[in-house]
Design an enzyme around this catalytic site. Structure first.
Site, PDB file in Angstrom:
ATOM      1  N   GLU A 210      43.295  37.199   6.536  1.00 24.12           N
ATOM      2  CA  GLU A 210      44.385  37.368   5.564  1.00 24.12           C
ATOM      3  C   GLU A 210      44.897  38.800   5.484  1.00 24.12           C
ATOM      4  OE1 GLU A 210      42.548  35.267   1.981  1.00 24.12           O
ATOM      5  OE2 GLU A 210      44.704  35.112   1.645  1.00 24.12           O
TER       6      GLU A 210
ATOM      7  N   ASP B  76      38.460  36.592  -4.026  1.00 30.31           N
ATOM      8  CA  ASP B  76      38.660  35.141  -3.920  1.00 30.31           C
ATOM      9  C   ASP B  76      37.867  34.541  -2.763  1.00 30.31           C
ATOM     10  OD1 ASP B  76      40.410  35.546  -5.969  1.00 30.31           O
ATOM     11  OD2 ASP B  76      42.196  35.530  -4.695  1.00 30.31           O
TER      12      ASP B  76
ATOM     13  N   SER C  73      45.240  30.498  -2.235  1.00 29.92           N
ATOM     14  CA  SER C  73      45.494  30.780  -0.819  1.00 29.92           C
ATOM     15  C   SER C  73      44.217  31.208  -0.089  1.00 29.92           C
ATOM     16  CB  SER C  73      46.566  31.862  -0.673  1.00 29.92           C
ATOM     17  OG  SER C  73      47.796  31.412  -1.193  1.00 29.92           O
TER      18      SER C  73
ATOM     19  N   GLY D 263      43.290  31.899  -7.087  1.00 26.40           N
ATOM     20  CA  GLY D 263      42.824  32.252  -5.741  1.00 26.40           C
ATOM     21  C   GLY D 263      43.061  31.158  -4.716  1.00 26.40           C
TER      22      GLY D 263
END
Length: 343
Positions: free
Chosen positions: A149, A161, A117, A115
């Site tokens: 994101e 995440d 990013s 996770g």
């Protein structure tokens, strides 16, 4: 001038990964069990007075110097950093530009299944929150990271995440329908957590993978009501409940059984979750004494986590080292994203 620092923990995906991805999570609801470890994404934010923005991702060896504007161009390099800045300025600084240097790095590469990013997004938001004096709680930071994101930069992936990084610890997370997310922190007894830690080997295969392609295929396959992928998603969802109960009770034999079954179901989500080389590593680890294992994250490479009786740990380590990867020592951590000021 003060320097603002932050860090956020990476996570191991123990069960249910993939069921946090839309549209499955929105339609059927998803369950995920994950745990954060003492590997981190880190950020250093230094205010400047010269009208520049400097982004320096030291682990990626990517740097860019830009003029401070209310909105930065959506472009590489460091598109993720630009997107976070744009949202922060728009929502929390009345559209006025900020001048600063932001240095980032992580203990594991992007695409490794931990996770990285999304954890980095949480970490950077935490740094801005410290600088601007924002009163953002864990849910606020996680949801903001998700929106940046998935909805603004349109990067493919799930939701687990961001919440794992913001909250920290062992969490059973419920997703959907809609944008509903509920984080249930688990109270794991210290002796159970110690035994689980002593029985887990984290092995980096050295194979990087494009998780977005695997997840895109998973999304397409799961929309077919007759597909193996959809059935696998339901199995993974139930496995998350079973593994949660096994961990809470300290029944690690059941934990190992479900973990092994869950990896078999995971491989049905999409092509590329595993391959012949990864299968060979997995099988040889089992022959050497591991009871179960799975790739953390979407699959295709990155980190294997193996469940191994401590007495057989060294034998499994010797076998894994033959495959050219790297064993990573770790401890579970219960603390989520943090920030502080350095004068």
């Amino acid at each position: 001038m003060p320097i603002y620092r932050s860090r956020a923990p990476l996570r191991l995906g123990l069960a249910g990964g993939g069921t946090d991805v839309s549209p499955f999570s929105n339609t059927h609801g998803g369950f995920v069990l994950n745990a954060t470890i003492d590997l981190y994404a880190q950020a250093i934010l230094e205010p400047l007075n010269d009208g520049r923005i400097v982004f320096a991702a030291e682990d990626r060896e990517e740097n860019v110097v830009l003029e401070a504007e209310p909105i930065l161009l959506d472009d590489d390099p460091l598109r993720l950093h630009r997107g976070i800045y744009n949202r922060i300025v728009k929502e929390f600084n009345n559209g006025y530009p900020l001048s600063f240097k932001l240095t980032t790095f992580a203990d594991a590469p992007a695409g490794s299944g931990l996770g990285t990013s999304s954890t980095m997004v949480v970490c950077i938001i935490q740094a801005f929150s410290e600088w601007l004096g924002l009163s953002l709680g864990e849910y606020d930071i996680a949801h903001l990271a998700f929106e940046i994101e998935r909805e603004e930069l349109l990067l493919t992936g799930g939701k687990q995440d961001q919440y794992a990084a913001a909250f920290g610890g062992f969490n059973f997370i419920e997703f959907g329908p809609g944008n509903r997310v509920l984080v249930n922190p688990l109270r794991i007894k210290e002796d159970i957590r110690n035994e689980l830690e002593a029985s887990t080997i984290l092995y980096y295969t050295g194979q990087s993978r494009d998780s977005a392609k695997i997840i895109e295929q998973q999304i397409l396959s799961s929309q077919d009501k007759e597909s193996r992928s959809l059935n696998a998603m339901f199995a993974l969802k139930q496995d998350a409940i079973k593994i949660k109960e096994a961990v809470l009770r300290g029944d690690l034999a059941v934990y190992a059984d479900i973990l092994r079954q869950s990896w078999e179901a995971k491989k049905n989500l999409a092509k590329g979750v595993s391959n012949s080389e990864l299968d060979m590593i997995f099988e040889n680890a089992l022959k050497s004494g591991a009871l179960a294992g799975k790739l953390s994250g979407a699959g295709g490479g990155g980190f294997f986590m193996f469940f191994v009786p401590p007495a057989k740990r060294m034998r499994v380590l010797r076998e894994l080292r033959k495959h050219g990867g790297e064993v990573m020592n770790f401890h579970f951590t219960s603390i989520g994203s943090q920030s502080w000021v350095q004068y």
